[in-house]
Design an enzyme around this catalytic site. Structure first.
Site, short mmCIF file in Angstrom:
data_model
loop_
_atom_site.label_atom_id
_atom_site.label_comp_id
_atom_site.label_asym_id
_atom_site.label_seq_id
_atom_site.Cartn_x
_atom_site.Cartn_y
_atom_site.Cartn_z
N GLU A 40 0.84 -1.19 0.00
CA GLU A 40 0.00 0.00 0.00
C GLU A 40 0.87 1.24 0.00
OE1 GLU A 40 -2.31 2.88 -0.18
OE2 GLU A 40 -3.33 0.92 -0.17
N SER A 107 -7.36 8.64 -2.77
CA SER A 107 -6.90 8.54 -1.38
C SER A 107 -5.68 7.64 -1.35
CB SER A 107 -7.99 7.93 -0.49
OG SER A 107 -9.09 8.78 -0.37
N ASN A 109 -3.88 5.52 1.56
CA ASN A 109 -3.87 5.05 2.95
C ASN A 109 -4.23 3.57 2.95
OD1 ASN A 109 -6.62 6.72 2.42
ND2 ASN A 109 -7.09 4.81 3.48
N THR A 118 -19.08 6.16 1.54
CA THR A 118 -20.40 6.28 2.16
C THR A 118 -21.01 4.92 2.46
OG1 THR A 118 -21.51 6.35 0.00
CG2 THR A 118 -20.87 8.46 0.99
N ALA A 120 -22.52 2.72 0.62
CA ALA A 120 -23.72 2.31 -0.11
C ALA A 120 -23.39 1.13 -1.03
CB ALA A 120 -24.27 3.48 -0.91
N VAL A 223 4.49 0.49 -5.23
CA VAL A 223 4.85 -0.39 -6.34
C VAL A 223 5.00 0.47 -7.58
CG1 VAL A 223 4.14 -2.32 -7.79
CG2 VAL A 223 3.73 -2.39 -5.31
N HIS A 433 -16.66 7.75 -8.45
CA HIS A 433 -17.00 6.40 -8.92
C HIS A 433 -16.42 6.14 -10.30
CE1 HIS A 433 -20.86 6.45 -6.18
NE2 HIS A 433 -19.73 6.34 -5.50
N ASN A 467 -12.94 -0.59 -9.32
CA ASN A 467 -14.04 -0.08 -10.15
C ASN A 467 -13.66 0.02 -11.62
OD1 ASN A 467 -15.48 0.19 -7.76
ND2 ASN A 467 -15.10 2.39 -7.59
N THR A 479 -18.95 -0.20 -5.65
CA THR A 479 -18.04 -1.00 -4.83
C THR A 479 -18.50 -2.44 -4.68
OG1 THR A 479 -17.35 0.96 -3.61
CG2 THR A 479 -16.92 -1.16 -2.58
#
Length: 502
Positions: A40, A107, A109, A118, A120, A223, A433, A467, A479
């Protein structure tokens, strides 16, 4: 500080978001003989790894976690929408004469965007569904289990039933049962004291992965290249962001589960450049509106009320879902709010939960020219090939946006009194998305990057995830679908990788 990186692993996973975590989880369960490593780029935020930041109860600590997720040199917002825990694409997001994706964001992390989402998890319907994936419904069910999806966590929200009743009366005519107004399936867990915790990659990893002595997670490990030898994936090159050292790690299988922008970036940097790489980029264009429910009374406090501090969701919160259909090609997310997002006139305080935000999402008219391209002569903040977005709305896209505005106004009128004169269209990229850039397909015909088990055409042993793999034009949150596709890819690795004798 230095760390001991392995010389060899059986499976190297790039990215620790929900899809990377799904590979680690399935392989930990089905192939305990394998040595697994997850790399990561970003830092570890909390324990357990991949925890959703909303579950961090201390406000200051939660804010620190969000700031640490925002990359090495966050770009200035310049009027663009910058959400906590994400960082905007610094440049190249809009080219002259194009619409671009001004709000393109990422992001960095442990847990990826799954630490900030969220939660959903609606199922795709009609043309959103991928027709050629074997056992898609079984995979979606398994993905719901990995994510901890619950469609009834907020059934006791005081106005939730009334919201759905009013929406159903206005919108359900002519819809199939599974496409009618209903509670939004959410990756959340409701506790006995009324608290709700959100699922992040930690839930997907599960104890099965955390207890696997053959799985190792390496935070702050970028990476920079996938190794290919004799046409097959052979490992990865990793830069330790702590001391700058570089490590070549051999692997029998490599899974690139970054995001829809950085997964194709890594393949490009590795010299893996199929014709469809980065193409068919699509976002979900978003219309938002807010109303105040009419003719409702403030309920008395009762069981299920949250603690009122930190990230708790109180019993006044609720989320309803207006599913996509081909006849009504939008996905509606209707959220009850505990406070008004705009100033209200009059002396009467609104009942908690009586302010309702409506978000209508539109699918993109898919085109190969909508793409993320990469510049070998320029580098981003991580030293990877710089991105440049090429993106245009078509006449069909604009027509769908017009229809969505009409549809959200119709839904709003069924609920109450609008708080704004007209719905607002968010700048492109706001949905987060992004899809299609490493899309799957049925044939290696230049229009897809991978097959139905997410294995890259002409590079055996290399899988892609996230995605970006989704090949259809969707309006629903992606997701759940991308985790389902990751499960299919992990199953193939578990089935085809020879038994390891260590």
């Amino acid at each position: 500080m230095t760390r001991d990186f392995p010389a060899h692993v059986d499976v190297a996973v790039v990215g620790s978001g929900p899809c990377g975590a799904a590979y680690a989880r399935i392989l930990s369960e089905q192939r305990p003989d394998l040595d697994l490593a997850t790399f990561e780029t970003g830092p570890l935020l909390a324990d357990p790894p991949g925890l959703h930041v909303k579950n961090i109860t201390d406000d200051a600590e939660r804010r620190r976690a969000q700031l640490r997720s925002q990359g090495p040199s966050p770009a200035p917002a310049d009027g663009r929408l910058a959400r906590p825990g994400t960082f905007l694409l610094a440049d190249g997001y809009q080219n002259p004469g194009e619409d671009g994706l001004p709000n393109a964001a990422m992001s960095s992390n442990v847990g990826g965007m799954g630490a900030h989402w969220t939660a959903a998890c609606p199922r795709p319907g009609d043309s959103e569904r991928i027709p050629f994936v074997p056992g898609l419904d079984e995979l979606l069910t398994e993905a719901e289990g990995l994510l901890g999806v619950d469609a009834h966590a907020f059934d006791d929200a005081p106005f939730a039933a009334e919201v759905r009743k009013r929406l159903a009366a206005a919108l359900d005519a002519g819809r199939r049962d599974d496409r009618r107004v209903q509670p939004m399936p959410l990756a959340v867990r409701r506790h006995g004291d009324g608290r709700v915790t959100w699922s992040g990659a930690d839930v997907v990893f599960g104890e099965e992965t955390r207890a696997n002595p053959r799985h190792t997670l390496f935070p702050e490990a970028l990476v920079t290249r996938v190794l290919v030898e004799e046409g097959r994936a052979a490992g990865v090159v990793v830069r330790d962001l702590g001391d700058g050292s570089e490590h070549r790690i051999r692997a029998d299988r490599v899974v690139v589960a970054a995001d829809a922008l950085r997964t194709p970036q890594l393949l490009w940097a590795s010299g893996i450049r199929p014709p469809a790489l980065g193409r068919y980029l699509n976002d979900q264009h978003q219309i938002v509106y807010a109303v105040r429910l009419r003719d409702v009374r403030i309920p008395s406090a009762g069981p299920g009320t949250g603690s009122g501090h930190g990230p708790d969701i109180t019993r006044h919160s609720g989320v309803s879902w207006v599913p996509y259909t081909d006849d009504e090609p939008f996905h509606g997310q209707v959220m009850q709010l505990d406070a008004s997002p705009v100033a209200l006139t009059g002396d009467e305080a609104p009942a908690p939960g009586s302010i309702v935000g409506l978000g209508w999402f539109c699918p993109k008219d898919l085109r190969p020219d909508d793409r993320v391209a990469f510049d070998d002569t320029r580098q981003d903040a991580y030293g990877m090939p710089a991105m440049r977005i090429h993106y245009r709305l078509t006449d069909l896209d604009r027509a769908r946006l017009d229809r969505a505005r009409t549809a959200v106004q119709r839904a709003a009128e069924a609920l109450g009194d609008p708080l704004d004169d007209t719905p607002r269209t968010l700048a492109l990229g706001a949905s987060l998305h992004y899809q299609g850039t490493v899309r799957m397909g049925t044939d290696n015909d230049g229009t897809s990057v991978c097959d139905s088990a997410c294995e890259v055409w002409e590079v055996p042993g290399l899988h892609v995830a996230g995605n970006g793999v989704i090949p259809t034009a969707t309006a629903c949150n992606p997701t759940l679908t991308s985790v389902a596709l990751a499960i299919a890819g992990a199953r193939r690795i578990a089935r085809t990788l020879p038994i390891q004798r260590h």
